[in-house]
Design a protein around this motif. Sequence first.
Motif, PDB file in Angstrom:
ATOM      1  N   ASP A 302       0.827  -1.212   0.000  1.00  0.00           N
ATOM      2  CA  ASP A 302       0.000   0.000   0.000  1.00  0.00           C
ATOM      3  C   ASP A 302       0.858   1.258   0.000  1.00  0.00           C
ATOM      4  OD1 ASP A 302      -2.318  -1.461  -0.058  1.00  0.00           O
ATOM      5  OD2 ASP A 302      -2.735  -1.280   2.090  1.00  0.00           O
ATOM      6  N   ASP A 303       1.945   1.255   0.758  1.00  0.00           N
ATOM      7  CA  ASP A 303       2.833   2.418   0.782  1.00  0.00           C
ATOM      8  C   ASP A 303       3.424   2.676  -0.594  1.00  0.00           C
ATOM      9  OD1 ASP A 303       2.401   2.890   3.444  1.00  0.00           O
ATOM     10  OD2 ASP A 303       4.214   1.885   4.140  1.00  0.00           O
ATOM     11  N   LEU A 305       2.090   1.809  -3.550  1.00  0.00           N
ATOM     12  CA  LEU A 305       1.070   2.180  -4.531  1.00  0.00           C
ATOM     13  C   LEU A 305       0.345   3.473  -4.180  1.00  0.00           C
ATOM     14  CD1 LEU A 305      -0.539  -1.321  -5.221  1.00  0.00           C
ATOM     15  CD2 LEU A 305       1.197  -0.139  -6.559  1.00  0.00           C
ATOM     16  N   LYS A 306       0.037   3.675  -2.896  1.00  0.00           N
ATOM     17  CA  LYS A 306      -0.823   4.791  -2.501  1.00  0.00           C
ATOM     18  C   LYS A 306      -0.053   6.010  -2.009  1.00  0.00           C
ATOM     19  CE  LYS A 306      -4.187   1.855  -3.181  1.00  0.00           C
ATOM     20  NZ  LYS A 306      -4.949   1.890  -4.463  1.00  0.00           N
ATOM     21  N   THR A 328      10.509   5.102  -2.439  1.00  0.00           N
ATOM     22  CA  THR A 328       9.566   4.279  -3.202  1.00  0.00           C
ATOM     23  C   THR A 328      10.290   3.394  -4.210  1.00  0.00           C
ATOM     24  OG1 THR A 328       8.017   6.123  -2.983  1.00  0.00           O
ATOM     25  CG2 THR A 328       7.405   4.341  -4.478  1.00  0.00           C
ATOM     26  N   GLU A 359      -2.867  -3.685  -9.331  1.00  0.00           N
ATOM     27  CA  GLU A 359      -1.693  -3.197  -8.613  1.00  0.00           C
ATOM     28  C   GLU A 359      -0.537  -2.863  -9.551  1.00  0.00           C
ATOM     29  OE1 GLU A 359      -4.130  -5.571  -5.774  1.00  0.00           O
ATOM     30  OE2 GLU A 359      -3.293  -5.982  -7.767  1.00  0.00           O
ATOM     31  N   GLU A 362      -1.277   0.210 -11.526  1.00  0.00           N
ATOM     32  CA  GLU A 362      -1.097   1.404 -10.700  1.00  0.00           C
ATOM     33  C   GLU A 362       0.384   1.743 -10.544  1.00  0.00           C
ATOM     34  OE1 GLU A 362      -3.068   1.001  -6.932  1.00  0.00           O
ATOM     35  OE2 GLU A 362      -4.905   0.263  -7.833  1.00  0.00           O
ATOM     36  N   LYS A 366       2.046   5.163 -11.697  1.00  0.00           N
ATOM     37  CA  LYS A 366       2.643   6.013 -10.669  1.00  0.00           C
ATOM     38  C   LYS A 366       4.007   6.530 -11.103  1.00  0.00           C
ATOM     39  CE  LYS A 366       3.840   5.826  -5.723  1.00  0.00           C
ATOM     40  NZ  LYS A 366       2.678   6.472  -5.121  1.00  0.00           N
TER      41      LYS A 366
END
Length: 615
Positions: A302-303, A305-306, A328, A359, A362, A366
């Motif tokens: 989650d860290d 991707l989000k 990241t 995922e 994304e 990103k």
Amino acid sequence: MASNVSVDPAKAIEAIREARTTDKFTYLTIIEANLLPEVLPTLNEVLQDAELTQEIGWDLVHNLVGLPGSEACLETIARLGNPREVIIKVLETFELFEQDGYEADSEDGEDSATVSTTQKSILLLGMLAILHKRIKTKYPSRFLAQTLQTVYSAYRPNQELTAAIINLVHSLSGERRPPLPSRKSSINVANLGVEGNASKNAPDPEADREDREDPTESELQQKLLLSFATCILEAYVNGTNMAWAPRLLEFFSPERILPGKKTFMGAFREDQKLLARDAIVGKLVALISDLGLTSPSKSFIDDILKGPLQVAPFSDPPSDPSEISLPTGGAVILLTYWIFSSTIFDASHKSPDIHIFSEHFELLDKFLQDDAQARIQKTPGTIEAIIAIGLWLHFSNLLGFEFSELNKEQDPQTSDFMRYTHLATLVALFHPNLPVRNAASTLAGLVFHSDPSDEDRLKILYDLLENCGFATLKARAVAWLKEELISATSGDNPSLFSTTQALETLQYVVFPNLDFLGEDSEGNGGGKKEIVEFLSGNLQFLLQALNFGLFLWGGQKLGEYVPDNMDAAVRERWYEPLVRAVEAVEKEEGLPTEIGFLRGRLVDLGEKIGAEEEY
């Protein structure tokens, strides 16, 4: 620092011995004027005076670190000098390295009269391992954050320096793993702090005697070191070709390997330099595991991707562990290594709970949504890692959707497949490494073909061929069209590609009208310069279209899939203007040699589509 060859070594030793009674500033000046390799044993004896070393030791660091044989003196300064002042001087020296850069790794022995920047850095890292343990303060993380930021900023990827950094982090984190040896025997990292005797250390003269270390400090320092180690992993992989994507492609699709061709898998098994690359990355990942990050948890994914794109997030001294996050790109590379090593090396890392949709989609979006070309070229290792993850997901059948008429609302939309294909082909276009470009192109094609809707696939092909400005990607789209037709003719499942509709829709973008090649802006004959520019800029697409034409009309049983009179229309609007354009410039000097291939293909195609005149 170059040796002062004009100074007699015997007189220099005598001067250093006899001047000890002078004031500290004068004595420092005398040492610097007589600093030769021959005086270092004497100087080290002098520096055993802790009071003297606290006064002048830090001022000697910059000059000593460039002098062959200075290890003992630097270790003495690290153990007896004022640790806060010496750290400042060590970091200032690193900042000078950042300006100058590091030399590339050399397989040859170093000149004994010089010390490379990498060797200097290793000595300084050994000093830092000693110095940070000596500082007694309520908030040691403030010193640590500054050190890690400076070392990271000056870091240039090479194996020897990376091994020294791994040793430093192990030492500062309290780990008991054996230190990695330096590759060059003239520098022994372990002698400067990793295995040294702490009883030789002088106490911190500025210690906070009344304040104990803050209770949050242990976690703060651990998270700082974790973030730093992940940043080093990211920097090393971005500066070193790891060939993860090409190796995974060879592993999953051995049928793609040409007979007799040397493989990436084989090279990384046999070449000692390449083996060392894998080993260093493995050591970095093991270090990260020792620091507490062992598996791709849901929060970890989650860290990535989000969360926002993080770069070196330890630059400012944090006051709370929650303020420290991973870079990241480094997290992505760590995830890729877990996947890659489990697949290729049978390592026992837990598989992440991710899929192509959504995922990985994304993740691509990103990293590539803003100035994709610059991002790909600046961080080629991170982008290759993302492609490697995608290959693993596809060949592991982790697409993330199951198509059915009753469940369409859960399927990715056409725009998702189109966007995914577009992002992957950007890597195929801009990545500096050809094998990675090929792997990215393969991934784009695999995901394109996995779209369960033939209508979607047709729309994606039309969009690429109509709107894409890059000949290489348009050529790739023609290749995918050919693959779709082959699949449709050999399968039992009817689709748009098993009817004439596919070619009726796409023929005008695969074989567009080229009459403009014979006209200028006023309708007159086009200039040769403009024709050469068009042919050169679109060569890959034109050659792929010619090959596709030969596939359609070269004896294949495709009659029921090709619209009536398509061959005549292609001949009139595309083939004949292209022939005239090539004829107009083929005798010009300086033409790309590939235009010769174009000429030969035109001859072949002309025979198949009934051209009246032989070219």
